[in-house]
Each structure stands twice: as C-alpha cells, then as structure tokens.
Design a protein around this motif. Structure first.
Motif, short mmCIF file in Angstrom:
data_model
loop_
_atom_site.label_atom_id
_atom_site.label_comp_id
_atom_site.label_asym_id
_atom_site.label_seq_id
_atom_site.Cartn_x
_atom_site.Cartn_y
_atom_site.Cartn_z
N UNK A 27 -0.47 1.65 4.78
CA UNK A 27 0.31 0.73 5.61
C UNK A 27 1.19 -0.17 4.74
N UNK A 28 2.47 -0.21 5.07
CA UNK A 28 3.41 -1.03 4.31
C UNK A 28 3.14 -2.54 4.47
N UNK A 40 0.82 -1.22 0.00
CA UNK A 40 0.00 0.00 0.00
C UNK A 40 0.85 1.27 0.00
N UNK A 41 1.99 1.26 0.69
CA UNK A 41 2.79 2.48 0.82
C UNK A 41 3.73 2.75 -0.33
N UNK A 42 3.91 1.80 -1.24
CA UNK A 42 4.95 1.94 -2.27
C UNK A 42 4.65 2.99 -3.34
N UNK A 43 3.47 3.06 -3.95
CA UNK A 43 3.26 4.05 -5.03
C UNK A 43 3.50 5.49 -4.57
N UNK A 91 -3.03 -4.04 -2.40
CA UNK A 91 -3.45 -2.78 -2.99
C UNK A 91 -2.94 -2.72 -4.42
N UNK A 92 -3.76 -2.22 -5.33
CA UNK A 92 -3.34 -2.04 -6.72
C UNK A 92 -2.53 -0.75 -6.82
N UNK A 99 14.91 -0.41 -2.64
CA UNK A 99 15.37 0.42 -1.51
C UNK A 99 14.21 0.78 -0.59
N UNK A 100 13.09 1.22 -1.18
CA UNK A 100 11.94 1.61 -0.38
C UNK A 100 11.33 0.43 0.36
N UNK A 101 11.26 -0.72 -0.29
CA UNK A 101 10.70 -1.91 0.36
C UNK A 101 11.58 -2.31 1.53
N UNK A 102 12.88 -2.33 1.33
CA UNK A 102 13.80 -2.74 2.40
C UNK A 102 13.74 -1.77 3.58
#
Length: 799
Positions: free
Chosen positions: A219-220, A77-80, A225-226, A246-249
C-alpha cells in the motif's frame, strides 16, 4: 652483532627488573586499551561492508516537509517494487520489509519475538549463508520462516530443525504453524537485519505472510516500511531521484506526495555517518590516543632518566674499542626490545579483557586471530617507532661523551633536560585531570537522566508487551484484563498504551488553533493511552481530568495536552484551555479535557515540546501494559503478577522490563561513554602513578648521597620528603591550571548537546585535582620514606 645486542639488552632488562617491569607494564596497558578501541572502531566502520555488492546496496530514505507523516529511515511500501518493475535498467534487485513483534511458540515455549516480513530476495541479495535449507526456495511458501542459529537452539535445542514448525500469532489473535525452511549462519552486524539497533530481527518471513499478520507491504499510504535497492553497475543514486519522484507523485496520496522527497543512502554510509555513531567513535578515538600518548611519554621519560646511570658502562665500552655507532645500536636495541615485549603482551591482555570490553561497549569483540593484516603491521611499526624515539636521545647524548668523563661518572657533562621531563609529566597529569573531570561530569549528567526530575515517576514501574488485536473488541478485552490486574494487592495501578516514556511515540500531529490558517501549524507529539496513564506514571494534572473513567463514543474528540501545547495554542493558563477546541491536520476537531505538566518523554537532547494524548479506545492501537507495583518485596510482587498474567493471558509470555531498562536503551551511547570515561580515568591515573614511581625511584638513586649529606647536616625526615614533593607537586599544580580550562571547554561543548543539563560548577575540577594531588603525595611519601630513614653513613658510601 645483533645477537650480542639482544643478549646484552636482555641482561640489562633482567638486571633492572623493577624499572623494566614498570616501563613494560605501563606501555602494555596503553597499547592494549588502544588496541581494544581500534578493534571496536574498525568493527563499527565496517558495518555492512560484508554484504554482497555492498557498494551498490542502498536504503531508500525519506525527507519530509512536515513532521508526523513518516520516518527518515523508512519509505512508502509500494516504492521499492515499483522501482524494479518500472526501471529494470537501473535496479538490479530490491528488498522491502516490515518489522513487527508477535508471540512465537513451540510446545510450552512461548516468547515474544521480532519478526521481519519481507521479500524472498533477502538471502541471496545480501549473501547471507544458511547452515541448512535451500536459499533459493527458503522464503517462497507463505507459511515458511527462516531463523537464526541462536533461535534454532532456543526453540529446538540444535540447528538441525529444517522441516519442523513454529506457531506464530497474528495481530487478531489467530495462530498458524510456520515451517522452518532455513537456519541462518551467524552474521555480522548490518543494516538489513536491523535498520535500528533496538529492532534486531531473528525471524524472517515471506512477504505473503504479511496478510496473515494483518500488515500491508504494497500500500502506497503505508509510510513505515524499510525499502532497500541494489543498483546496477554504473548507476548512481542521483539517477534515481527523478524516477522516485515520478512514482511517488503518480501513486501516493496527495498529502504524502506533496511532503515527501525520497533519496538513497549507501548502506555503509548510512551507519558510519550516523551522528550518534560518529560522536561515539570520535570520543573513543580521542580517549585512546591520549591514553596511548601517556603510556609512550611514561616509557620515554623513564628511559631517558635511567640512561645517565650507564655513563661508566659507556666509558668502559669506548676504552675497549667500542665505536659510537655500536653504542647507539646497543641503546636502540634495548629500547626496541622493551617496546616489543610490551607490544607482544598487549594481544594477551586484549584476550583476557575482551569479555569486559564487549560488555562495556555492548558489542561482540573479534578474536586476536581475526584481526586484519594491517593490525599486525601497525603493531610492528609501532614497536620500531617508539623504540627508536625512546632510545635515540640517550643513545646520541651518552655515546658523544669523552671516555674519561664517562669513566669518572661526571653527570654534569650530560645535559639532564629536567624541564623537558617535567613537561612530559605535566602532560600526563593534565590528561589524567581532564579524564577525571570528564568522568565526574558525565556521571552527574547521566544521573540526571535517571533522576527524579523527569516529570513522571519511573520507580516500581514495569512494562510488558501484549498480544495484538487492534480492534474495538481487542481494546475492550485488554481494558477488562487491566482491571483484574489492578485488583491484585501487589499492584498499585495499570495502564494500557501504545507508548512508554522511551522516546518511541506513534508520530506527530500538525496542530493549529481552530481559528488559524493551516500554514501556521506546529508539530505536536502524539501519544495513545487510556485513563490510567497519569496515575501509573504519576504525571501531575494541572487542570481538568485525564479522560473519563468510562469511555463512551461521544468522548472520542476528547484529548489531554501538556502545558507546552497549552501555551502553543495561545492559552494563558491550563485552566483556560479546558473545554477549548483545536484542529490537527488530517484529524477532526479536538476538545481539551485535561492539561498535564510537561514530562520528559524522550531523551534530554531536546526540550519538552507540545504533546497531544489521545484515548486508546478511539484509536484501538496499543502495545504495552505499564504496571505500577507497590513498594516492598519486588520479587514476590512480580511472582504474583506473573501468576495472574498467565491466568488472564494464557499463551502470552510475561516478558517484563523496568522503566530503568527502557531509559538505559535510550541513553545507551551515554552509558557507554560513562563506562569508557571511568576506565580511561583509571588507566590514566595508573599510568601517571607508574611514571612517578619510576622517576621518584631513579631520582632517589641519583640523590642518595645528597640525602645522606642533608641528614648529617641536620635535615629532618619531613625535610627530605618535602624536597621531593616540591619537585612534583609544582608540576601537578601547573598541569591543573592548564587542564581545568580545557576540561571546562570540552564538557561545556558536550553538555550543550542536551536541553536539560547539570550546572558546570567548580566541584568536579576541585575533586579531580584533590584526588590527583592526594594520590601523588601518598606515593611520593611512601617512596621517599625509606631513603629518609636510611643510615646516612650508608648513603654517603654509595659513590
């Protein structure tokens, strides 16, 4: 000159109405069917192409090392949003959304609808049009909603409803009014409003509405989530690989970060490269090509057969000074004119047949005037090419004869290539045989999908979605309602669950024996149900019990497993598994309280694997009531059920479906293929019979005098009929010898895509050949009977 060619060509077509009608109608059917398939393929291959900046629109997808954490087509959910905030030089815009379903009402109109809760960038980022409302502000208020024109008419009677309100229910049962701030104009199929076809959205809510609905778009740990992004010009998907990792880690929990590799797929490629879509389009393309080839061969065959009857005409033209090139021009003009008439008829047939094909292919078919220009250019080029091919051979051969031979009608001077014509007919028979075998095999395999050997009983089972209150209190309320519904005399049993047997489960568990190392885990499908699931679906219990009648907190570790999981855990028998413990990654130790037979939860493309069934009282997650009705008057039973439902669940619509409907959605592609195979078979047989009808009639005309002589010399009617049967049935038999191995290979390849399949025995091939031989024989007998019964004196005077 051309005008004279056209006038003479039209006169000749009109003079021989019967043969002209057969030729034109057969070719028009083939072109029409091909046109329908071409339009469908064009529509499917251009899905998402009308989105704004389509080339730079991408879906964030997920590659997971272990099953059960998330889905391939969804992301964190938090990535885009994080990508846009941290890498603005790479990301032009983003849109992420969560798809849910809830009760929507307006006055006494209450329906369960699919809602899409996402960012306000939705409208402008993809270029969707509003019939009314301001695109810039339509999704800025937390309690605003944009709806489609179809839904506006459904709830308000017209599309002029901006400023009016709809009531939407949250997962806790709370209700709130949402103001309609925009009505979307009709849009084409795309992967923004519906990433997967079964979740097509029609209500679009702002991201701020997620809190009211009990969802979290930031929330990560949320993996469902699309996420979509628009890249800046010149930026490639590979440029985002590093930033996403990087963001996921940095933000995701360790169990997610260690298992996830995010990647981008262009929206156009996402749909067109889907394996199911590619397989369907390829199959339909092959069917269309073969049907068109059959129609073309029919046309050419009859044109060649008729040409030798015009020898005297050619001789007269030559004697009167006609040049060879003029004779060739006349033949080609006639051929092109006939193809042109068939081609012009095909759009009209398309218009008439469009509703049928739209239903068959489960899609909207565009109108004739909406075709792109290359469709029309293709039809013109087709008419010219096939007209030339059909007319070239007779034009060159007949125009090369000496005038004396033509005037005397010496057909022996014309090389009548019988073998070539029989090869063409054989190709048609072989194609029809393959189509008929395929239709029979596909039909039998689909019967298996809906048959009795699923491991559960789907008959008289209806399911309906429920209002959500995912709490202990909500589950207890639903269990109380379940008990009351079960007491209806029309109802056999009721169960509360997250899943119905349609392949859409709540995920998978990494499962392993309690003594094993975690690295040896295997994937187990997770289902969430209550203790009535086995009874409602008649799932056989091998050992133990399907949960206890009354749930208490101390039973929270109890689970039911299937026989496949019992074997995977190392137990020699279901009885041995009862009371044993096993672990599942990220979950506490489970204790086996029951073992059920393996049952087919998803599609038959895969074998039944390990399955863990948890109690709904432990998870507090549910979606459906599945209700087993008693046999009898089904409609009366449903009416009684609906009355009780309205009493127990006021404000919640009773929108039910039978389990057959759920299976039909799961096997949508196969059902489309079945319909297409039946249609192709019918067209193939009709085209073959039209060809035989034309060729037999021509053959009878050529051999009228021979028939008279045979009858004078004592030949019987049966003997005359046998004369013609021998010519064609030999071709049918040879075509069968060629087509059966080909059909066997094709159907074996298709069936290999399913873990459970029908045996491919001799029956479909025998039926196909028997049908073709019988129909061909009947047609030949009916055609030759008249010639065989005619007075031989008249037959002898024909030349």
């Amino acid at each position: 000159m051309l005008q004279n060619y056209l006038i003479i060509a039209w006169r000749n077509i009109w003079k021989h109405k019967f043969f002209s009608l057969i030729n034109i109608f057969g070719l028009a059917m083939g072109i029409s069917f091909t046109l329908v398939i071409a339009v469908y393929i064009w529509q499917e291959s251009t899905v998402n192409s009308e989105l704004r900046n389509a080339d730079n629109q991408y879906l964030i997808r997920s590659k997971w090392k272990k099953d059960g954490i998330g889905y391939d087509f969804l992301t964190l959910a938090g990535l885009p949003r994080a990508l846009k905030q941290n890498y603005p030089h790479l990301i032009a815009n983003y849109y992420h959304w969560d798809g849910v379903s809830s009760n929507v009402s307006k006055g006494n109109k209450v329906f369960r609808e699919n809602l899409q809760v996402g960012d306000s960038s939705f409208i402008n980022m993809y270029g969707f049009k509003l019939l009314s409302g301001n695109a810039a502000t339509a999704l800025t208020d937390p309690f605003s909603v944009v709806i489609t024109e179809e839904k506006a008419i459904k709830y308000f009677g017209n599309a002029e409803c901006v400023g009016q309100t709809l009531t939407i229910e949250s997962f806790k049962g709370d209700k709130h009014d949402f103001t309609v701030t925009g009505v979307l104009a009709k849009y084409n199929k795309n992967s923004v409003t519906s990433i997967i076809e079964r979740s097509n959205s029609a209500f679009f809510l702002p991201a701020e509405a997620a809190k009211f609905l009990g969802r979290d778009l930031d929330a990560w740990p949320n993996t469902v989530v699309a996420g979509l992004v628009e890249l800046k010009q010149g930026v490639k998907p590979a440029d985002l690989e590093g930033p996403m990792k990087t963001l996921v880690k940095a933000n995701a929990p360790e169990r997610i970060a260690d298992n996830l590799t995010p990647y981008l797929t262009n929206l156009q490629a996402f749909y067109s490269k889907d394996p199911a879509v590619k397989k369907s389009l390829f199959t339909l393309s092959c069917i269309a090509v073969f049907i068109l080839l059959m129609a073309i061969i029919n046309f050419i065959n009859i044109c060649i057969s008729r040409s030798s009857q015009r020898m005297k005409e050619m001789g007269v033209r030559k004697v009167l000074g006609g040049l060879r090139k003029q004779l060739i021009g006349q033949f080609l003009t006639e051929s092109i004119l006939m193809v042109s008439i068939a081609t012009l008829l095909s759009p009209g047939i398309y218009v008439v047949a469009k509703p049928f094909f739209a239903d068959l292919l489960s899609t909207e078919m565009t109108g004739v005037l909406s075709f792109p220009y290359f469709f029309y250019l293709g039809l013109i080029a087709f008419a010219l090419l096939i007209g030339l091919l059909a007319g070239l051979y007779p034009a060159i051969i007949l125009s090369s004869l000496k005038s004396v031979d033509s005037l005397k009608g010496k057909r022996d001077r014309v090389k009548d290539n019988v073998i070539f014509r029989k090869v063409l007919i054989g190709f048609q028979f072989a194609t029809a045989a393959v189509a008929l075998v395929a239709a029979i095999v596909i039909s039998k395999q689909i019967d298996l999908f809906f048959g009795k050997n699923l491991g559960y009983d789907k008959d008289y089972v209806v399911y309906a979605q429920l209002p959500r209150d995912w709490s202990k209190r909500g589950v207890q309320k639903m269990q109380h309602i379940r008990t009351q519904l079960s007491q209806l005399p029309q109802v056999k049993s009721v169960t509360l669950s997250w899943e119905i047997p349609d392949g859409n489960n709540s995920g998978a568990l990494q499962t392993y024996k309690i003594s094993d190392n975690i690295q040896q885990a295997f994937s187990s499908q997770l289902l969430i149900t209550d203790n009535g699931y086995a009874k409602t679906y008649n799932i056989h219990l091998k050992a133990g019990e399907f949960f206890k009648t009354t749930y208490v907190q101390s039973d929270s570790a109890l689970v039911v497993i299937n026989e496949a999981q019992s074997k995977a855990l190392g137990f020699k028998s279901p009885q041995e598994a009862i009371g044993q413990k096993f672990n599942a990654e990220f979950n506490p130790t489970f204790t086996v309280c029951g073992v059920v037979d393996d049952f087919q939860f998803g599609a038959m493309t895969g074998a039944v694997g390990p399955m863990t069934i948890m109690n709904v009282n432990q998870n507090n997650l549910y979606r459906y009531f599945s209700i087993k009705l008693k046999p009898g008057n089904t409609q009366a039973n449903l009416t009684a059920l609906q009355t009780k439902w309205a009493e127990l669940l006021p404000g919640a619509p009773f929108e039910y479906n039978f389990m057959d409907d759920a299976l039909a959605k799961m096997y949508k592609t196969e059902l489309q293929l079945k319909k297409a195979a039946y249609l192709a078979t019918a067209l193939a047989i009709v085209i073959v019979l039209l060809g035989i009808l034309g060729l037999i009639s021509l053959s009878i005309q050529k051999r009228t005098r021979e028939i008279g002589i045979r009858k004078v010399l004592g030949s019987s009617i049966n003997g005359v009929i046998a004369l013609f049967l021998k010519d064609f049935l030999g071709v049918v038999a040879l075509a069968g010898l060629i087509s059966c191995p080909l059909a066997y290979w094709l159907m074996s390849t298709w069936l290999n895509g399913y873990a459970y399949k029908i045996p491919l025995n001799v029956l479909p091939f025998g039926i196909a050949m028997l049908v073709l031989v019988t129909v061909t024989t009947l047609l030949i007998v009916l055609q030759t009977m008249k010639a065989a019964l005619a007075n031989p004196v008249k037959s002898l005077r024909t030349e």
